[in-house]
Design a protein around this motif. Sequence first.
Motif, PDB file in Angstrom:
ATOM      1  N   LEU A   1      49.723  27.364  41.640  1.00 59.73           N
ATOM      2  CA  LEU A   1      50.146  28.468  40.785  1.00 59.73           C
ATOM      3  C   LEU A   1      50.852  29.520  41.645  1.00 59.73           C
ATOM      4  O   LEU A   1      52.073  29.553  41.701  1.00 59.73           O
ATOM      5  CB  LEU A   1      48.934  29.055  40.045  1.00 59.73           C
ATOM      6  CG  LEU A   1      49.216  29.983  38.890  1.00 59.73           C
ATOM      7  CD1 LEU A   1      50.051  29.302  37.817  1.00 59.73           C
ATOM      8  CD2 LEU A   1      47.918  30.464  38.277  1.00 59.73           C
ATOM      9  N   ALA A   2      50.093  30.347  42.341  1.00 57.96           N
ATOM     10  CA  ALA A   2      50.708  31.358  43.211  1.00 57.96           C
ATOM     11  C   ALA A   2      50.387  31.121  44.676  1.00 57.96           C
ATOM     12  O   ALA A   2      50.915  31.806  45.536  1.00 57.96           O
ATOM     13  CB  ALA A   2      50.246  32.750  42.793  1.00 57.96           C
ATOM     14  N   GLY A   3      49.515  30.171  44.981  1.00 58.75           N
ATOM     15  CA  GLY A   3      49.173  29.860  46.358  1.00 58.75           C
ATOM     16  C   GLY A   3      47.988  30.620  46.901  1.00 58.75           C
ATOM     17  O   GLY A   3      47.697  30.552  48.092  1.00 58.75           O
ATOM     18  N   VAL A   4      47.270  31.338  46.032  1.00 62.68           N
ATOM     19  CA  VAL A   4      46.140  32.153  46.483  1.00 62.68           C
ATOM     20  C   VAL A   4      44.981  31.271  46.945  1.00 62.68           C
ATOM     21  O   VAL A   4      44.484  31.423  48.067  1.00 62.68           O
ATOM     22  CB  VAL A   4      45.679  33.123  45.366  1.00 62.68           C
ATOM     23  CG1 VAL A   4      44.406  33.836  45.764  1.00 62.68           C
ATOM     24  CG2 VAL A   4      46.779  34.114  45.062  1.00 62.68           C
ATOM     25  N   PHE A   5      44.530  30.344  46.111  1.00 61.09           N
ATOM     26  CA  PHE A   5      43.397  29.502  46.487  1.00 61.09           C
ATOM     27  C   PHE A   5      43.758  28.583  47.652  1.00 61.09           C
ATOM     28  O   PHE A   5      42.925  28.324  48.525  1.00 61.09           O
ATOM     29  CB  PHE A   5      42.904  28.680  45.295  1.00 61.09           C
ATOM     30  CG  PHE A   5      42.234  29.502  44.233  1.00 61.09           C
ATOM     31  CD1 PHE A   5      41.374  30.526  44.570  1.00 61.09           C
ATOM     32  CD2 PHE A   5      42.452  29.253  42.890  1.00 61.09           C
ATOM     33  CE1 PHE A   5      40.742  31.286  43.598  1.00 61.09           C
ATOM     34  CE2 PHE A   5      41.829  29.996  41.908  1.00 61.09           C
ATOM     35  CZ  PHE A   5      40.977  31.021  42.258  1.00 61.09           C
TER      36      PHE A   5
ATOM     37  N   ILE B   1      36.470  25.343  42.569  1.00 59.81           N
ATOM     38  CA  ILE B   1      35.460  26.412  42.536  1.00 59.81           C
ATOM     39  C   ILE B   1      36.064  27.705  41.993  1.00 59.81           C
ATOM     40  O   ILE B   1      35.443  28.399  41.178  1.00 59.81           O
ATOM     41  CB  ILE B   1      34.851  26.616  43.936  1.00 59.81           C
ATOM     42  CG1 ILE B   1      34.029  25.385  44.319  1.00 59.81           C
ATOM     43  CG2 ILE B   1      34.008  27.880  43.999  1.00 59.81           C
ATOM     44  CD1 ILE B   1      33.609  25.346  45.773  1.00 59.81           C
ATOM     45  N   GLY B   2      37.286  28.029  42.406  1.00 56.47           N
ATOM     46  CA  GLY B   2      37.953  29.232  41.900  1.00 56.47           C
ATOM     47  C   GLY B   2      38.197  29.172  40.409  1.00 56.47           C
ATOM     48  O   GLY B   2      37.964  30.147  39.690  1.00 56.47           O
ATOM     49  N   ALA B   3      38.655  28.013  39.917  1.00 51.87           N
ATOM     50  CA  ALA B   3      38.887  27.863  38.482  1.00 51.87           C
ATOM     51  C   ALA B   3      37.572  27.962  37.705  1.00 51.87           C
ATOM     52  O   ALA B   3      37.519  28.586  36.632  1.00 51.87           O
ATOM     53  CB  ALA B   3      39.570  26.524  38.204  1.00 51.87           C
ATOM     54  N   ALA B   4      36.509  27.365  38.248  1.00 51.01           N
ATOM     55  CA  ALA B   4      35.200  27.445  37.583  1.00 51.01           C
ATOM     56  C   ALA B   4      34.709  28.888  37.529  1.00 51.01           C
ATOM     57  O   ALA B   4      34.186  29.335  36.491  1.00 51.01           O
ATOM     58  CB  ALA B   4      34.188  26.564  38.313  1.00 51.01           C
ATOM     59  N   LEU B   5      34.864  29.627  38.619  1.00 49.15           N
ATOM     60  CA  LEU B   5      34.457  31.035  38.612  1.00 49.15           C
ATOM     61  C   LEU B   5      35.250  31.850  37.586  1.00 49.15           C
ATOM     62  O   LEU B   5      34.686  32.700  36.894  1.00 49.15           O
ATOM     63  CB  LEU B   5      34.634  31.641  40.010  1.00 49.15           C
ATOM     64  CG  LEU B   5      33.594  31.228  41.050  1.00 49.15           C
ATOM     65  CD1 LEU B   5      33.984  31.745  42.421  1.00 49.15           C
ATOM     66  CD2 LEU B   5      32.223  31.745  40.658  1.00 49.15           C
ATOM     67  N   ILE B   6      36.539  31.581  37.493  1.00 40.41           N
ATOM     68  CA  ILE B   6      37.354  32.301  36.508  1.00 40.41           C
ATOM     69  C   ILE B   6      36.891  31.972  35.088  1.00 40.41           C
ATOM     70  O   ILE B   6      36.741  32.859  34.248  1.00 40.41           O
ATOM     71  CB  ILE B   6      38.853  31.976  36.700  1.00 40.41           C
ATOM     72  CG1 ILE B   6      39.361  32.638  37.982  1.00 40.41           C
ATOM     73  CG2 ILE B   6      39.673  32.432  35.499  1.00 40.41           C
ATOM     74  CD1 ILE B   6      40.773  32.269  38.359  1.00 40.41           C
ATOM     75  N   ILE B   7      36.637  30.710  34.826  1.00 43.21           N
ATOM     76  CA  ILE B   7      36.222  30.302  33.475  1.00 43.21           C
ATOM     77  C   ILE B   7      34.847  30.855  33.124  1.00 43.21           C
ATOM     78  O   ILE B   7      34.646  31.409  32.044  1.00 43.21           O
ATOM     79  CB  ILE B   7      36.234  28.758  33.358  1.00 43.21           C
ATOM     80  CG1 ILE B   7      37.675  28.261  33.390  1.00 43.21           C
ATOM     81  CG2 ILE B   7      35.527  28.300  32.091  1.00 43.21           C
ATOM     82  CD1 ILE B   7      37.816  26.765  33.539  1.00 43.21           C
ATOM     83  N   PHE B   8      33.880  30.741  34.046  1.00 46.33           N
ATOM     84  CA  PHE B   8      32.496  31.121  33.730  1.00 46.33           C
ATOM     85  C   PHE B   8      32.226  32.617  33.831  1.00 46.33           C
ATOM     86  O   PHE B   8      31.153  33.064  33.429  1.00 46.33           O
ATOM     87  CB  PHE B   8      31.520  30.339  34.600  1.00 46.33           C
ATOM     88  CG  PHE B   8      31.511  28.864  34.275  1.00 46.33           C
ATOM     89  CD1 PHE B   8      31.279  28.415  32.986  1.00 46.33           C
ATOM     90  CD2 PHE B   8      31.773  27.938  35.265  1.00 46.33           C
ATOM     91  CE1 PHE B   8      31.280  27.074  32.685  1.00 46.33           C
ATOM     92  CE2 PHE B   8      31.783  26.582  34.972  1.00 46.33           C
ATOM     93  CZ  PHE B   8      31.539  26.146  33.682  1.00 46.33           C
ATOM     94  N   THR B   9      33.163  33.405  34.333  1.00 46.33           N
ATOM     95  CA  THR B   9      32.973  34.862  34.359  1.00 46.33           C
ATOM     96  C   THR B   9      33.725  35.541  33.225  1.00 46.33           C
ATOM     97  O   THR B   9      33.824  36.757  33.198  1.00 46.33           O
ATOM     98  CB  THR B   9      33.415  35.469  35.705  1.00 46.33           C
ATOM     99  OG1 THR B   9      34.790  35.161  35.923  1.00 46.33           O
ATOM    100  CG2 THR B   9      32.560  34.977  36.835  1.00 46.33           C
ATOM    101  N   GLY B  10      34.254  34.777  32.315  1.00 49.61           N
ATOM    102  CA  GLY B  10      34.887  35.360  31.144  1.00 49.61           C
ATOM    103  C   GLY B  10      36.372  35.620  31.305  1.00 49.61           C
ATOM    104  O   GLY B  10      36.908  36.528  30.681  1.00 49.61           O
TER     105      GLY B  10
ATOM    106  N   ALA C   1      42.194  38.803  36.775  1.00 45.71           N
ATOM    107  CA  ALA C   1      42.702  40.064  37.333  1.00 45.71           C
ATOM    108  C   ALA C   1      42.670  40.027  38.855  1.00 45.71           C
ATOM    109  O   ALA C   1      43.640  40.422  39.509  1.00 45.71           O
ATOM    110  CB  ALA C   1      41.883  41.239  36.809  1.00 45.71           C
ATOM    111  N   LEU C   2      41.573  39.544  39.441  1.00 39.28           N
ATOM    112  CA  LEU C   2      41.480  39.445  40.899  1.00 39.28           C
ATOM    113  C   LEU C   2      42.511  38.467  41.455  1.00 39.28           C
ATOM    114  O   LEU C   2      43.096  38.700  42.511  1.00 39.28           O
ATOM    115  CB  LEU C   2      40.072  39.028  41.316  1.00 39.28           C
ATOM    116  CG  LEU C   2      38.988  40.081  41.126  1.00 39.28           C
ATOM    117  CD1 LEU C   2      37.613  39.498  41.443  1.00 39.28           C
ATOM    118  CD2 LEU C   2      39.258  41.288  41.999  1.00 39.28           C
ATOM    119  N   TYR C   3      42.750  37.369  40.755  1.00 33.85           N
ATOM    120  CA  TYR C   3      43.746  36.395  41.201  1.00 33.85           C
ATOM    121  C   TYR C   3      45.141  37.019  41.197  1.00 33.85           C
ATOM    122  O   TYR C   3      45.910  36.844  42.150  1.00 33.85           O
ATOM    123  CB  TYR C   3      43.717  35.152  40.304  1.00 33.85           C
ATOM    124  CG  TYR C   3      44.613  34.041  40.804  1.00 33.85           C
ATOM    125  CD1 TYR C   3      44.113  33.085  41.677  1.00 33.85           C
ATOM    126  CD2 TYR C   3      45.941  33.954  40.419  1.00 33.85           C
ATOM    127  CE1 TYR C   3      44.921  32.071  42.158  1.00 33.85           C
ATOM    128  CE2 TYR C   3      46.757  32.941  40.897  1.00 33.85           C
ATOM    129  CZ  TYR C   3      46.248  32.005  41.764  1.00 33.85           C
ATOM    130  OH  TYR C   3      47.049  31.003  42.240  1.00 33.85           O
TER     131      TYR C   3
END
Length: 112
Positions: A13-17, A34-43, A49-51
């Motif tokens: 996407l943007a190269g962050v992860f 793990i990053g995608a799971a955190l984004i999904i499970f934190t609403g 926004a952090l990404y």
Amino acid sequence: MQKRLTKSQNKILAGVFGGIADYFNLDPAWVRIIGAALIIFTGFFPGTALYIIAAMVMPEPNEVAPKTERHETDYQTGRPNTMNGNFTKSDNQADHDNDEDKKSDDEQNSEN
């Protein structure tokens, strides 16, 4: 050379992860999962926004960090710049400031 956190050249996407994975020598696939799971499970909102903030702040891989500028005068006040390049006062100015502080303390004590 010091290791820097930058965006990945192998972007999804943007190269962050990918950049985080490169920095910590981890597998980019696992960091992305793990990053995608955190984004999904934190609403969605906090993680997204952090990404986006990280994508704006993290430099590109080959981007050179800007150098700080040194000016002889303060651009707001026009007074001479008393700071050296390390953001610490020079020895001469520090001694001068200490003398002024002592004088102002003496003046305040004499008024009381």
